[in-house]
Design a protein around this motif. Sequence first.
Motif, PDB file in Angstrom:
ATOM      1  N   PRO A   1      17.798   6.268  20.158  1.00  0.00           N
ATOM      2  CA  PRO A   1      17.358   7.500  19.476  1.00  0.00           C
ATOM      3  C   PRO A   1      16.112   7.252  18.637  1.00  0.00           C
ATOM      4  N   ALA A   2      15.338   8.298  18.498  1.00  0.00           N
ATOM      5  CA  ALA A   2      14.108   8.158  17.704  1.00  0.00           C
ATOM      6  C   ALA A   2      14.456   7.987  16.227  1.00  0.00           C
ATOM      7  N   ASP A   3      13.610   7.266  15.547  1.00  0.00           N
ATOM      8  CA  ASP A   3      13.825   7.081  14.112  1.00  0.00           C
ATOM      9  C   ASP A   3      12.521   7.314  13.374  1.00  0.00           C
ATOM     10  N   GLU A   4      12.510   8.363  12.580  1.00  0.00           N
ATOM     11  CA  GLU A   4      11.280   8.754  11.879  1.00  0.00           C
ATOM     12  C   GLU A   4      11.163   8.138  10.498  1.00  0.00           C
ATOM     13  N   ARG A   5      12.221   7.431  10.082  1.00  0.00           N
ATOM     14  CA  ARG A   5      12.204   6.926   8.700  1.00  0.00           C
ATOM     15  C   ARG A   5      11.137   5.845   8.538  1.00  0.00           C
ATOM     16  N   GLU A   6      10.510   5.887   7.384  1.00  0.00           N
ATOM     17  CA  GLU A   6       9.506   4.859   7.079  1.00  0.00           C
ATOM     18  C   GLU A   6      10.152   3.802   6.200  1.00  0.00           C
ATOM     19  N   LEU A   7       9.642   2.607   6.285  1.00  0.00           N
ATOM     20  CA  LEU A   7      10.164   1.530   5.443  1.00  0.00           C
ATOM     21  C   LEU A   7       9.061   1.001   4.551  1.00  0.00           C
ATOM     22  N   TYR A   8       9.350   0.979   3.288  1.00  0.00           N
ATOM     23  CA  TYR A   8       8.388   0.441   2.325  1.00  0.00           C
ATOM     24  C   TYR A   8       8.609  -1.059   2.223  1.00  0.00           C
ATOM     25  N   VAL A   9       7.555  -1.825   2.359  1.00  0.00           N
ATOM     26  CA  VAL A   9       7.610  -3.275   2.129  1.00  0.00           C
ATOM     27  C   VAL A   9       6.641  -3.567   1.000  1.00  0.00           C
ATOM     28  N   GLY A  10       7.193  -4.053  -0.090  1.00  0.00           N
ATOM     29  CA  GLY A  10       6.436  -4.130  -1.336  1.00  0.00           C
ATOM     30  C   GLY A  10       5.170  -4.952  -1.289  1.00  0.00           C
TER      31      GLY A  10
ATOM     32  N   HIS B   1      -0.331  -1.191   1.656  1.00  0.00           N
ATOM     33  CA  HIS B   1      -0.182   0.255   1.478  1.00  0.00           C
ATOM     34  C   HIS B   1       1.208   0.710   1.913  1.00  0.00           C
ATOM     35  N   SER B   2       1.690   1.730   1.232  1.00  0.00           N
ATOM     36  CA  SER B   2       2.941   2.365   1.645  1.00  0.00           C
ATOM     37  C   SER B   2       2.646   3.267   2.835  1.00  0.00           C
ATOM     38  N   PRO B   3       3.660   3.532   3.669  1.00  0.00           N
ATOM     39  CA  PRO B   3       3.488   4.561   4.695  1.00  0.00           C
ATOM     40  C   PRO B   3       3.160   5.894   3.999  1.00  0.00           C
ATOM     41  N   PRO B   4       2.377   6.771   4.650  1.00  0.00           N
ATOM     42  CA  PRO B   4       1.849   7.962   3.965  1.00  0.00           C
ATOM     43  C   PRO B   4       2.913   8.873   3.374  1.00  0.00           C
ATOM     44  N   ARG B   5       3.967   9.193   4.158  1.00  0.00           N
ATOM     45  CA  ARG B   5       4.971  10.110   3.612  1.00  0.00           C
ATOM     46  C   ARG B   5       5.695   9.465   2.439  1.00  0.00           C
ATOM     47  N   GLN B   6       5.963   8.172   2.597  1.00  0.00           N
ATOM     48  CA  GLN B   6       6.624   7.445   1.525  1.00  0.00           C
ATOM     49  C   GLN B   6       5.759   7.428   0.263  1.00  0.00           C
ATOM     50  N   ALA B   7       4.459   7.223   0.450  1.00  0.00           N
ATOM     51  CA  ALA B   7       3.544   7.176  -0.697  1.00  0.00           C
ATOM     52  C   ALA B   7       3.545   8.514  -1.427  1.00  0.00           C
ATOM     53  N   ARG B   8       3.533   9.620  -0.648  1.00  0.00           N
ATOM     54  CA  ARG B   8       3.550  10.948  -1.281  1.00  0.00           C
ATOM     55  C   ARG B   8       4.835  11.164  -2.074  1.00  0.00           C
ATOM     56  N   PHE B   9       5.935  10.756  -1.453  1.00  0.00           N
ATOM     57  CA  PHE B   9       7.226  10.917  -2.124  1.00  0.00           C
ATOM     58  C   PHE B   9       7.248  10.099  -3.427  1.00  0.00           C
ATOM     59  N   THR B  10       6.777   8.866  -3.346  1.00  0.00           N
ATOM     60  CA  THR B  10       6.800   7.994  -4.524  1.00  0.00           C
ATOM     61  C   THR B  10       5.946   8.571  -5.644  1.00  0.00           C
ATOM     62  N   ARG B  11       4.755   9.056  -5.285  1.00  0.00           N
ATOM     63  CA  ARG B  11       3.887   9.642  -6.317  1.00  0.00           C
ATOM     64  C   ARG B  11       4.563  10.837  -6.990  1.00  0.00           C
ATOM     65  N   GLY B  12       5.209  11.664  -6.165  1.00  0.00           N
ATOM     66  CA  GLY B  12       5.902  12.835  -6.714  1.00  0.00           C
ATOM     67  C   GLY B  12       7.027  12.434  -7.664  1.00  0.00           C
ATOM     68  N   VAL B  13       7.788  11.430  -7.246  1.00  0.00           N
ATOM     69  CA  VAL B  13       8.909  10.982  -8.088  1.00  0.00           C
ATOM     70  C   VAL B  13       8.385  10.400  -9.394  1.00  0.00           C
ATOM     71  N   VAL B  14       7.363   9.563  -9.302  1.00  0.00           N
ATOM     72  CA  VAL B  14       6.815   8.936 -10.517  1.00  0.00           C
ATOM     73  C   VAL B  14       6.308  10.004 -11.479  1.00  0.00           C
ATOM     74  N   LEU B  15       5.628  10.993 -10.922  1.00  0.00           N
ATOM     75  CA  LEU B  15       5.096  12.073 -11.770  1.00  0.00           C
ATOM     76  C   LEU B  15       6.235  12.853 -12.435  1.00  0.00           C
ATOM     77  N   ALA B  16       7.271  13.133 -11.654  1.00  0.00           N
ATOM     78  CA  ALA B  16       8.411  13.889 -12.205  1.00  0.00           C
ATOM     79  C   ALA B  16       9.118  13.081 -13.287  1.00  0.00           C
TER      80      ALA B  16
END
Lengths: 594, 153
Positions: A345-354, A358-373
């Motif tokens: 099956p397809a897997d769309e999840r991105e994995l962050y490796v510290g 660079h983070s994967p783009p969707r992950q980076a957007r999510f992280t920025r949003g969380v940090v800001l919140a």
Amino acid sequence: MGHAYRAVGWNRQKRVYDTALALSIALCITLFVALTLSASPLVTAETLLIRSFGASAFVLLHVILSIGPACRLDPRFLPLLYNRRHLGVAMFVLALAHGTLAFVLFHTLGVLSPLESLFTSDAGPGTIPFQPLGAAALAVLFLMAATSHDFWLRNLTPPTWKALHMAVYVAYALVVLHVGLGFLQANTSGWLVGATAAGSFWLLGLHLVAAHREHTVDRGAGKTVGEWIDVGELSTIPDGRAKTVCAGGERVAIYRYGDKLSALSSVCRHQNGPLGEGRIVDGCVVCPWHGYQYRPRDGRSPEPFTERVPTFRVRVENGRVLLDPRPLPPGTPVEPAQLSNAKAPADERELYVGYLPHSPPRQARFTRGVVLAVFTACLAVVALIALEQAPLRAGQFEFGVVREFRGVLESAPHPLLRVQRPGDGVSSYLLVAPGKHGADELVRDFDGRGVTLRGSLVHAGERTMIEIEPGSLALADVTVAAPSALELGRRTLRGEIVDSKCHLGVMTPGERRTHRACAQLCIRGGIPPLFWVEDDRGGVQRLLLVGARGEAVNERVLDLVGLPLEIEGLVTQHDDWLVLSSDPAGYRRIAKEQ
Amino acid sequence: MNAPLRRRHAALVTTLALALPVAFAAAIAKREAAPVQLELPLEAQRASAVEALAPGAGTELTLETSSGQRWRARHDATRIAIAQVAGAELPDLLAYWSARNGGDELAPDAVLLGPVNGGSSERTYARPGAGGVLVLFSLAHGEVVAQTNVETR
């Protein structure tokens, strides 16, 4: 571990993480200081620092403790986990600054050793000392901050290190009680109580939900087929990802990569991170916590690294995955199960490796949003704490400004300098020594004599005090009017015993629960006790408190300092001072319902 | 985490979730309200000495220092009421009445009206004469801090 891994390297991700952290803390402290100063411009710098450090550390502790369970519930929070140790150490530094300043301010320069003062003051009937709770929490946090390095992780082994770091929950409980029994006793805003309670409910709720989910995974793997366990359909495992099952008492990650299937322990050798939640990168299983890598076939890190995890035998029959739950020794090669014509099956999840740039783009957007919140929420909470503090009284201490005074000295019951007013009348200034000491020793040989002396003023309202510069007292030809005494009758007054030096301006606040230990130390050291009385229109009077025969009562009132009291006694006006004479045996605690 | 640690974590968090709210609630429940005194001991004596000016009554003057302290003085034919309205308090601040302006020094004929209240509370004094100078003098600093002419009405 992989070739690309740099254990303590200051890579870009860490620099971004730490810069954001430092800026956030600086902004929180600045906001707290600005809001407090706007409401209480004369607040002392020490109080500003103690409170801003304490508030920031408390808020940051909530953030730190939220990251773990948030990652268990949603792996997109994992980038916050990557450098969580720096958050922890930063929080400890804030807590240490808060604790050190409070310790020095409240417990040094007295007649007790600072440690004795810390652990024996603030006691008394019906009171629970809150400062030892903070000290105990700080000790736990120190232990954790000091071991927040891979050196200790390696030497203590991950399970021991993790077990040690679980003490953070004990520290958290101690901090909440420290706040509840200290700051919130004197700052009675419902918003502050609500925010503290909400923080605890959020945190504990998050941990309970995460623990429940973990428990669900740990309950069991599936149906037993001989010595093997049927762990489910192969078609549910995406390519490059794993299915995690519990077998033999521990979790196993069954990885699918291309046309192969391998099983290895899901417990990373580094910090026991969940290997089953990582993915295959460059042919290796990558731990989602810190990027340690293992070959799926033999559970070994690529050379030259030496980490190894147990492996398991695995096979596929009729589209179902079967696992032998008996672990093989760490690093044992196992032939992968071969898959034929099976579509993953397809897997769309991105994995962050510290450690990657660079983070994967969707992950980076999510992280920025969380940090800001999170940052916005932290600022809001810090602002709430600053705005909801009880008003801070405006006494003043002319620290470092030494002036000369002339008058006639009286030593009993407490040292006073009587100063002639131009025209008519006398002003009386209480005299104290530097630190948390009365001036009895300094003035012993000058009772009833005209003197000059040098010192720094402490004053609030109509009450004035001089902190004498030792050695500055000298006899002088000074004349003042004869003392006047006017009996105002017996009164029953409600108020609080405070030490005159802090209350009149050396500390802000110099009263209520947060200052109680310091007030006890000051009064024990001979600083004259005052009975501080407020009416409901903001009027204030400060009466010099003495015994029924006009004697000093310092040692007899220590347990009652800083508590709501009712005292019935004789009020007399001596020159410009009001004196309340009453036997301490008759002082009465005001019950809560009265 | 490995399985034993996960179990320990769950036990610890469950214990905290049960005990901490109870302990915190108990800590908050034992808070004691700040004691309030209905009548301050000296207020009755002050009130009987000079009756306070009614709010808004009298002619209003302002005394200021260069360092930001400001007082409001209201006066009628027989009384003067003074209250600090801005800035830090000054130590042992006394109000004097003098027939002439003594500049930086307190004039020798200055008559003591009384101490100026701390905070923003107003104190009323008997007015010694028809026209003169109202002087605020900090005895602890040994200096005149502000003064203003009070005209005859």
